[in-house]
Design a protein around this motif. Structure first.
Motif, PDB file in Angstrom:
ATOM      1  N   ASP A 174      43.568  49.771  44.154  1.00 17.72           N
ATOM      2  CA  ASP A 174      44.203  49.444  45.430  1.00 17.72           C
ATOM      3  C   ASP A 174      45.681  49.808  45.348  1.00 17.72           C
ATOM      4  N   ALA A 175      46.071  50.848  46.086  1.00 19.42           N
ATOM      5  CA  ALA A 175      47.474  51.270  46.105  1.00 19.42           C
ATOM      6  C   ALA A 175      48.307  50.454  47.072  1.00 19.42           C
ATOM      7  N   MET A 176      47.683  49.593  47.874  1.00 20.44           N
ATOM      8  CA  MET A 176      48.373  48.791  48.882  1.00 20.44           C
ATOM      9  C   MET A 176      49.206  49.671  49.807  1.00 20.44           C
ATOM     10  N   ARG A 187      36.675  40.889  45.854  1.00 17.41           N
ATOM     11  CA  ARG A 187      35.263  40.860  46.274  1.00 17.41           C
ATOM     12  C   ARG A 187      34.506  42.050  45.716  1.00 17.41           C
ATOM     13  N   THR A 188      35.144  43.210  45.725  1.00 12.91           N
ATOM     14  CA  THR A 188      34.511  44.416  45.205  1.00 12.91           C
ATOM     15  C   THR A 188      34.132  44.254  43.734  1.00 12.91           C
ATOM     16  N   VAL A 189      35.059  43.708  42.950  1.00 19.70           N
ATOM     17  CA  VAL A 189      34.809  43.557  41.515  1.00 19.70           C
ATOM     18  C   VAL A 189      33.802  42.446  41.255  1.00 19.70           C
ATOM     19  N   ARG A 190      33.926  41.337  41.961  1.00 23.13           N
ATOM     20  CA  ARG A 190      32.985  40.229  41.765  1.00 23.13           C
ATOM     21  C   ARG A 190      31.560  40.628  42.139  1.00 23.13           C
ATOM     22  N   ALA A 191      31.428  41.513  43.129  1.00 24.84           N
ATOM     23  CA  ALA A 191      30.097  41.949  43.570  1.00 24.84           C
ATOM     24  C   ALA A 191      29.457  42.935  42.602  1.00 24.84           C
ATOM     25  N   GLY A 192      30.199  43.376  41.605  1.00 21.59           N
ATOM     26  CA  GLY A 192      29.648  44.314  40.633  1.00 21.59           C
ATOM     27  C   GLY A 192      29.751  45.766  41.053  1.00 21.59           C
ATOM     28  N   ASP A 193      30.517  46.045  42.122  1.00 15.88           N
ATOM     29  CA  ASP A 193      30.679  47.424  42.573  1.00 15.88           C
ATOM     30  C   ASP A 193      31.710  48.182  41.746  1.00 15.88           C
ATOM     31  N   ALA A 194      32.426  47.478  40.899  1.00 19.08           N
ATOM     32  CA  ALA A 194      33.380  48.098  39.973  1.00 19.08           C
ATOM     33  C   ALA A 194      33.481  47.203  38.742  1.00 19.08           C
ATOM     34  N   ASP A 195      33.791  47.811  37.611  1.00 19.84           N
ATOM     35  CA  ASP A 195      33.933  47.045  36.371  1.00 19.84           C
ATOM     36  C   ASP A 195      35.266  46.317  36.297  1.00 19.84           C
ATOM     37  N   LEU A 196      36.256  46.875  36.972  1.00 19.77           N
ATOM     38  CA  LEU A 196      37.623  46.360  36.886  1.00 19.77           C
ATOM     39  C   LEU A 196      38.362  46.727  38.155  1.00 19.77           C
ATOM     40  N   GLY A 197      39.273  45.872  38.579  1.00 21.24           N
ATOM     41  CA  GLY A 197      40.148  46.194  39.696  1.00 21.24           C
ATOM     42  C   GLY A 197      41.591  46.308  39.228  1.00 21.24           C
ATOM     43  N   VAL A 239      45.684  43.083  37.739  1.00 20.59           N
ATOM     44  CA  VAL A 239      44.354  43.367  37.223  1.00 20.59           C
ATOM     45  C   VAL A 239      43.387  42.335  37.780  1.00 20.59           C
ATOM     46  N   VAL A 240      42.223  42.780  38.252  1.00 25.53           N
ATOM     47  CA  VAL A 240      41.191  41.909  38.799  1.00 25.53           C
ATOM     48  C   VAL A 240      39.943  42.051  37.935  1.00 25.53           C
ATOM     49  N   THR A 241      39.392  40.915  37.473  1.00 24.32           N
ATOM     50  CA  THR A 241      38.218  40.929  36.603  1.00 24.32           C
ATOM     51  C   THR A 241      37.035  40.263  37.318  1.00 24.32           C
ATOM     52  N   GLY A 261      46.374  36.461  47.851  1.00 21.88           N
ATOM     53  CA  GLY A 261      45.973  36.589  49.241  1.00 21.88           C
ATOM     54  C   GLY A 261      45.948  38.011  49.754  1.00 21.88           C
ATOM     55  N   ASN A 262      46.621  38.923  49.072  1.00 24.76           N
ATOM     56  CA  ASN A 262      46.676  40.320  49.501  1.00 24.76           C
ATOM     57  C   ASN A 262      45.643  41.194  48.816  1.00 24.76           C
ATOM     58  N   LEU A 263      44.899  40.625  47.868  1.00 23.40           N
ATOM     59  CA  LEU A 263      43.943  41.425  47.090  1.00 23.40           C
ATOM     60  C   LEU A 263      42.524  40.863  47.178  1.00 23.40           C
ATOM     61  N   GLU A 264      42.226  40.173  48.274  1.00 26.41           N
ATOM     62  CA  GLU A 264      40.912  39.541  48.399  1.00 26.41           C
ATOM     63  C   GLU A 264      39.784  40.569  48.452  1.00 26.41           C
ATOM     64  N   GLU A 265      39.992  41.681  49.149  1.00 25.07           N
ATOM     65  CA  GLU A 265      38.942  42.698  49.224  1.00 25.07           C
ATOM     66  C   GLU A 265      38.694  43.326  47.855  1.00 25.07           C
ATOM     67  N   LEU A 266      39.771  43.587  47.112  1.00 30.73           N
ATOM     68  CA  LEU A 266      39.617  44.135  45.772  1.00 30.73           C
ATOM     69  C   LEU A 266      38.843  43.155  44.892  1.00 30.73           C
TER      70      LEU A 266
END
Length: 486
Positions: free
Chosen positions: A182-184, A231-241, A253-255, A224-229
């Protein structure tokens, strides 16, 4: 001229104050300073993705050119650390970067980086402030030139070479990862994502289009600004955010398990990883740049540098390896100075800014994103952090902000000095550290810090303890104390 004030990271202001005439005055002050210092090398000018940044950068380039300096102007908006690397790589006199970093779009700013690529120390910024004046162009025959350049390749090569020196097999393991980036809508787009792909990762991009309004969200990598990122990682659509702030000098970093990882925990994990890799203490300078410009040698200690607001978990990691930690005031300029003084392995701050030995002494969210990918490919962050906390004990940290006009900050600190309590939230104060504001060290190993922000009209209140309940109690007590004094 009175409206131009250099804080922790240059001059930032809203656009009713941050105007072209004042920006030109800053350009003239830097040109005069560089000339007085005997600098004759070209100067870099970079800028972030804000609507006004390119125009302000061009104004600065014209002023520097009219003062006899050749200018290399970034051909597009560019991460601040990439410009910092270009200074050292190209042996430039320094750089001006137009950026307000994570501030909302109604702000802009400008910072000066000297010839070592590290943040300028106060003595330098004071010297520049003393030279603020209307532009004074030389005769046209003495003008320099302006050339637009792309800084990304040399930075990417340096980052990949540094990673190879730390963990030679890292690119093989990074190739197993899918990373959501996420480049924001900031300057990291086309830099961080491209570097991760070049290292072998599959990259899923979020907000990697240029939007001067940042999609209505300030480019601050806060929860609050990285909720979509997340969700993506928690859903298993990516290994890391991974996310960068507006000028990509910081990262988040989002795990899958933790969501947005506390930057303090990331710092401790990064430090432990570097200590575990022998190559980290033998890193070469980027692209052959001289050690004297980098402020380090190739044979350094395993010391870490952290700001006064950053976790003591770093200290516990250091102690377990027989290493030392050097505490400095908030502001990466102090981290950079201490890294040079102690030839430290890593330097960082709790707000997500880090750099490592072998690289320019400026926080770099592009480089550290690459290192984060290598770390996660080797051992997941969730497992790594669990192991760290099991080994060294749990630490929780948080902070709050109390509105305080800039002119009132000095008075609040003076009043606070006279009212340091004997205990906070029921625990005695053992010691008081005054490196930056007031840091109260408590008998149970927790601490409370109150300091003025250098970039916003607020007082910051930080706390660290062994559990969430204790941190909340400290923050309540600290916030109440500050609010009473504002």
């Amino acid at each position: 001229m009175d409206e131009i004030s250099f804080g922790t990271d240059g001059w930032r202001a809203t656009l009713d104050t941050f105007t072209a005439p004042r920006v030109r005055m800053v350009g003239q002050a830097v040109a005069t300073y560089l000339r007085d210092e005997g600098e004759t090398a070209p100067v870099a000018v970079g800028y972030d993705a804000r609507e006004t940044s390119r125009g302000f950068a061009e104004e600065l380039a014209r002023v520097l050119c009219a003062n006899g300096f050749d200018v290399v102007l970034s051909e597009r908006d560019c991460p601040t650390p990439v410009v910092a690397h270009a200074i050292v790589d190209r042996e430039l006199a320094g750089s001006l970067v137009v950026t307000a970093s994570h501030n909302p779009p109604e702000y802009n700013g400008v910072k000066f980086l000297p010839s070592d690529g590290a943040p300028a120390l106060p003595a330098v910024m004071d010297a520049i402030a003393d030279r603020l004046a209307e532009p004074a162009p030389l005769p046209e025959s003495a003008h320099g030139t302006v050339r637009r350049v792309d800084f990304r390749e040399s930075h990417a090569v340096a980052a990949l070479n540094l990673l190879a020196s730390i963990a030679p097999d890292a690119t093989d393991t990074i190739g197993t990862l899918t990373i959501a980036y996420d480049a924001m809508c900031g300057s990291g787009r086309g830099f961080t994502d491209a570097l991760l792909e070049r290292a072998g990762a599959s990259v899923e991009r979020r907000r990697c289009e240029r939007d001067p309004d940042f999609g209505g969200t300030p480019p601050e990598p806060a929860p609050g600004n990285l909720e979509e990122l997340a969700r993506t990682v928690r859903a298993g659509d990516a290994d890391l955010g991974i996310a960068n702030d507006g000028d990509a000098d910081r990262l988040a970093v989002v795990t899958p398990d933790r969501g947005l990882l506390d930057e303090n925990l990331f710092f401790a994990a990064l430090y432990e990883w570097l200590l575990a890799h022998e190559g980290a203490t033998e890193a070469s300078t980027p692209d052959g740049a001289g050690d004297d410009r980098q402020g380090h040698t190739n044979r350094g200690s395993g010391a870490a540098v952290r700001t006064v607001s950053t976790t003591y978990l770093v200290d516990r990691v250091a102690a377990a390896h027989g290493e030392s930690v050097h505490e400095v005031p908030v502001g990466f300029k102090w981290v950079a100075e201490a890294m040079a003084e102690h030839d430290a392995l890593v330097g960082g701050e709790e707000s997500g800014g880090f750099t490592v030995r072998g690289h320019v002494r400026e926080k770099d969210g592009v480089l550290v994103a690459l290192l984060a990918a290598a770390m996660h490919a080797e051992e997941s962050f969730d497992d790594r952090i669990d192991r760290l906390l099991d080994t060294h004990g749990t630490i929780v940290q948080d902070k709050r902000s109390v509105a305080c006009p800039d002119p009132a900050k000095g008075r609040v600190l003076a009043d606070l000095e006279a009212e340091i309590p004997d205990a906070v939230a029921g625990v005695a104060v053992d010691d008081v550290v005054t490196a930056d504001g007031f840091k109260l060290l408590l008998a149970d190993g927790s601490w409370l810090l109150v300091r003025p922000s250098g970039t916003e009209p607020v007082m910051r209140v930080y706390a660290e303890a062994a559990d969430r309940e204790r941190v909340d109690a400290l923050l309540e007590a600290g916030t109440a104390l500050v609010e009473r004094l504002v």
